[in-house]
Design an enzyme around this catalytic site. Structure first.
Site, short mmCIF file in Angstrom:
data_model
loop_
_atom_site.label_atom_id
_atom_site.label_comp_id
_atom_site.label_asym_id
_atom_site.label_seq_id
_atom_site.Cartn_x
_atom_site.Cartn_y
_atom_site.Cartn_z
N GLY A 145 -6.80 12.57 10.39
CA GLY A 145 -8.26 12.48 10.33
C GLY A 145 -8.96 13.70 9.76
CB SER A 146 -7.90 16.75 7.94
OG SER A 146 -7.38 16.33 6.71
CG ASN A 147 -9.36 13.62 3.59
OD1 ASN A 147 -9.95 14.19 2.67
ND2 ASN A 147 -8.04 13.65 3.71
CG MET B 239 -0.86 5.14 6.80
SD MET B 239 -0.90 5.96 5.19
CE MET B 239 0.84 5.87 4.78
NE ARG B 240 -1.89 -1.89 9.84
CZ ARG B 240 -0.75 -2.54 10.05
NH1 ARG B 240 -0.43 -3.57 9.32
NH2 ARG B 240 0.07 -2.16 11.01
CG LEU B 241 -1.27 -2.96 0.29
CD1 LEU B 241 -0.42 -4.04 -0.35
CD2 LEU B 241 -2.03 -2.18 -0.76
CB ILE B 242 -7.91 -3.42 1.47
CG1 ILE B 242 -8.09 -2.00 2.02
CG2 ILE B 242 -9.17 -4.24 1.68
CD1 ILE B 242 -8.41 -1.89 3.49
CG ASN C 172 -7.05 5.18 -0.89
OD1 ASN C 172 -7.11 5.67 0.25
ND2 ASN C 172 -5.92 5.14 -1.57
CG HIS D 170 -2.61 8.35 -3.84
ND1 HIS D 170 -1.89 7.75 -2.83
CD2 HIS D 170 -1.70 8.77 -4.76
CE1 HIS D 170 -0.60 7.79 -3.13
NE2 HIS D 170 -0.46 8.39 -4.30
C1 GRF Z 1 -4.53 12.41 2.68
O1 GRF Z 1 -3.63 13.28 2.06
C2 GRF Z 1 -4.92 11.30 1.75
O2 GRF Z 1 -4.86 11.65 0.40
C3 GRF Z 1 -3.89 10.23 2.05
O3 GRF Z 1 -3.66 10.34 3.42
C4 GRF Z 1 -3.90 11.68 3.85
C5 GRF Z 1 -4.81 11.63 5.05
O4 GRF Z 1 -4.91 12.89 5.66
N1 GRF Z 1 -4.36 8.94 1.63
P1 GRF Z 1 -5.91 13.10 6.87
O5 GRF Z 1 -5.53 12.09 7.95
O6 GRF Z 1 -7.30 12.88 6.38
O7 GRF Z 1 -5.68 14.50 7.33
#
Ligand code: GRF
Length: 190
Positions: free
Chosen positions: A12-14, A90-93, A107, A109
């Site tokens: 959840g850092s993002n 981690m799931r396809l929409i 998304n 990546h």
């Molecule tokens: C990120 O590296 C993003 O690019 C990928 O999953 C990771 C999620 O990291 N899709 P966090 O949970 O936001 O720390």
């Protein structure tokens, strides 16, 4: 003001960076909902700490993707969500969400797409020996990391020694690039 929902299954850092960017005025939106398919994940804990409503579900409790996506859709509609932001979901929409949110699901990546789609993009980059990798933000379609690219930033990894170092630098880029890109996408929404 536009309403956004974040989907996250991991640390959840993002998600936290997006929340902080709203508070700093980098993103002009309300963060209304976290959706997670991992009820015990750190992302869910962060939502609780931040006081953001969370819908966490276990996909195994549902007969199909349609079944749980219908419930997610209802939550998104109840909150008048304008943009869905995947951040480590981690799931396809599936078609239920794609058809109801056309051009409104994005998304992030950890590679320069179209290189290294799917799981463990950093590991794939290391195994291949590329000297430059990076981060991509893209619209979501039915494929795995295949939608139209919105923004990218490159990272020189030729001097970075370990996976941890690379991942740390990738995350630093993500936490800057995603908020800026989200705000731009929101401005472009009619
Ligand atoms: C990120 O590296 C993003 O690019 C990928 O999953 C990771 C999620 O990291 N899709 P966090 O949970 O936001 O720390």
């Amino acid at each position: 003001m536009k309403n956004i929902a974040v989907f996250a299954s991991g640390k959840g850092s993002n998600f936290v960076a997006i929340d902080a960017s709203i508070k700093q005025g980098i993103i002009d939106a309300n963060l209304c909902l976290l959706v997670s398919d991992k009820p015990n994940s750190l992302s869910v804990k962060k939502a609780e700490e931040l006081g953001i409503e969370c819908f966490a579900f276990d996909a195994k409790q549902y007969a199909s993707k349609k079944d749980y996506e219908r419930i997610i859709l209802k939550k998104l509609q109840e909150k008048n969500i304008d943009l869905v932001i995947l951040a480590g979901y981690m799931r396809l929409i599936g078609s239920t969400l794609l058809h109801n949110y056309p051009g409104r699901i994005i998304n992030i990546h950890p590679s320069l797409l179209p290189a290294f789609k799917g799981k463990d993009a950093v590991g794939q980059a290391m195994a291949t020996g590329v000297k430059v990798t990076g981060v991509t933000v893209h619209f979501v379609d039915e494929g795995m990391d295949t939608g139209k690219i919105i923004s990218q930033r490159a990272l020189d990894i030729s001097t970075l020694k370990s996976r941890e170092e690379i991942e740390r630098e990738i995350h630093k880029i993500e936490h800057i690039l995603y908020p800026i890109t989200i705000n731009k996408v929101l401005e472009d929404l009619r």
